[in-house]
Motif scaffolding. Sequence first.
Motif, PDB file in Angstrom:
ATOM      1  N   ARG A  53      11.120  -0.293   8.481  1.00 47.82           N
ATOM      2  CA  ARG A  53      12.024  -0.887   9.416  1.00 47.82           C
ATOM      3  C   ARG A  53      13.330  -0.734   9.338  1.00 47.82           C
ATOM      4  NH1 ARG A  53      10.255  -7.416   9.269  1.00 47.82           N
ATOM      5  NH2 ARG A  53       7.894  -7.039   8.974  1.00 47.82           N
ATOM      6  N   HIS A  54      14.049  -0.245  10.671  1.00 44.31           N
ATOM      7  CA  HIS A  54      15.473   0.377  10.440  1.00 44.31           C
ATOM      8  C   HIS A  54      16.564  -0.826  10.624  1.00 44.31           C
ATOM      9  CE1 HIS A  54      19.046   2.441  12.267  1.00 44.31           C
ATOM     10  NE2 HIS A  54      18.848   3.127  11.298  1.00 44.31           N
ATOM     11  N   TYR A  55      17.898  -0.784   9.710  1.00 41.74           N
ATOM     12  CA  TYR A  55      18.696  -1.775   9.879  1.00 41.74           C
ATOM     13  C   TYR A  55      20.102  -1.309   9.895  1.00 41.74           C
ATOM     14  CZ  TYR A  55      14.728  -4.762   8.177  1.00 41.74           C
ATOM     15  OH  TYR A  55      13.559  -5.328   8.046  1.00 41.74           O
ATOM     16  N   GLY A  56      19.986   0.120  10.390  1.00 43.00           N
ATOM     17  CA  GLY A  56      21.338   0.598  10.543  1.00 43.00           C
ATOM     18  C   GLY A  56      21.636   1.827   9.785  1.00 43.00           C
ATOM     19  N   SER A  57      20.973   1.825   8.488  1.00 43.71           N
ATOM     20  CA  SER A  57      21.036   2.844   7.573  1.00 43.71           C
ATOM     21  C   SER A  57      19.567   3.497   7.200  1.00 43.71           C
ATOM     22  CB  SER A  57      21.399   2.031   6.278  1.00 43.71           C
ATOM     23  OG  SER A  57      21.770   3.057   5.081  1.00 43.71           O
ATOM     24  N   VAL A  58      20.077   4.779   6.699  1.00 40.43           N
ATOM     25  CA  VAL A  58      18.578   5.751   6.443  1.00 40.43           C
ATOM     26  C   VAL A  58      18.004   5.544   5.079  1.00 40.43           C
ATOM     27  CG1 VAL A  58      19.392   7.762   8.120  1.00 40.43           C
ATOM     28  CG2 VAL A  58      20.168   7.541   5.715  1.00 40.43           C
ATOM     29  N   ASP A  59      18.857   4.767   4.280  1.00 41.65           N
ATOM     30  CA  ASP A  59      18.026   4.569   3.027  1.00 41.65           C
ATOM     31  C   ASP A  59      17.026   3.950   2.991  1.00 41.65           C
ATOM     32  OD1 ASP A  59      19.713   2.288   3.873  1.00 41.65           O
ATOM     33  OD2 ASP A  59      19.264   1.291   1.999  1.00 41.65           O
ATOM     34  N   VAL A  60      16.443   3.146   4.135  1.00 37.68           N
ATOM     35  CA  VAL A  60      15.144   2.483   4.233  1.00 37.68           C
ATOM     36  C   VAL A  60      14.169   3.602   4.425  1.00 37.68           C
ATOM     37  CG1 VAL A  60      15.126   2.006   6.570  1.00 37.68           C
ATOM     38  CG2 VAL A  60      13.831   0.513   5.308  1.00 37.68           C
ATOM     39  N   PHE A  61      14.476   4.627   5.215  1.00 37.66           N
ATOM     40  CA  PHE A  61      13.505   5.802   5.392  1.00 37.66           C
ATOM     41  C   PHE A  61      13.500   6.279   3.842  1.00 37.66           C
ATOM     42  CE2 PHE A  61      15.577   5.832   9.817  1.00 37.66           C
ATOM     43  CZ  PHE A  61      14.751   4.849  10.119  1.00 37.66           C
ATOM     44  N   LEU A  62      14.222   6.578   3.460  1.00 40.66           N
ATOM     45  CA  LEU A  62      14.433   7.649   1.894  1.00 40.66           C
ATOM     46  C   LEU A  62      13.612   6.793   1.051  1.00 40.66           C
ATOM     47  CD1 LEU A  62      17.975   8.789   1.446  1.00 40.66           C
ATOM     48  CD2 LEU A  62      16.148   9.659   2.396  1.00 40.66           C
TER      49      LEU A  62
END
Length: 235
Positions: A53-62
Amino acid sequence: MDSLQLQRTYLDLTTPHVADACMRLGIAVRCAPAGIRPLWSESHIVGRACPARHYGSVDVFLEAIDRAAPGDILVVDNGGRLDEACVGDLVTLETALAGLRGIVIWGLHRDSSELRTIRLPIFSLGTLPTGPQRLETQEAAALTSARCGEHEVTSDDFVLADDDGVIFMPLSQAQGVSELAAAIRDTERSQAARMQLGTNFRKQARFDEFLATRNADESITFRQHLRSIGGAIEE
């Protein structure tokens, strides 16, 4: 069924074949919104879902990629937002380098030219130049489930996506669905081949018999008739 088995089993199955099989088996047909389309045509991917789930930053994807296994498909939940792109070239390249098979986005992407060069299959609602201008608190379930339209997807699901759209199914049902989907595929191919040789579908489907039967019993449907003769065109 592991990633390699999924690749081998679903290599020649389309989302329509699988959707029809699910309907016959009484398995809920969970499709992504119809607006989610591949970045280029003739895309076909299958793999275990890796939700984020995306919250505005790519760190969740990493973090999701770090937990994923080769052959998985990143399923991005950006709430269907059309005011920002949440996946671009760097996340896509990182996903590809980790051995994932593709990305499905309930939201938008950007860097389309670079994505075509990277060539990792991308399915999204479209493209927008603007990235996120927000930063929200990440929820505890950010890496365990993702919504895509009305459906929730977890790592207990797998994804099949092609030019007709995206469908999500339980991994536990992968074998049974594939067997019936293959039978539907083979029946339809046989019917199409016979049509190319001059035998129209009405004759193959014994449509005159169906009309006579329906005249005698209005409760009989064409779908029931097709099943009784082993045909396949609708479910």
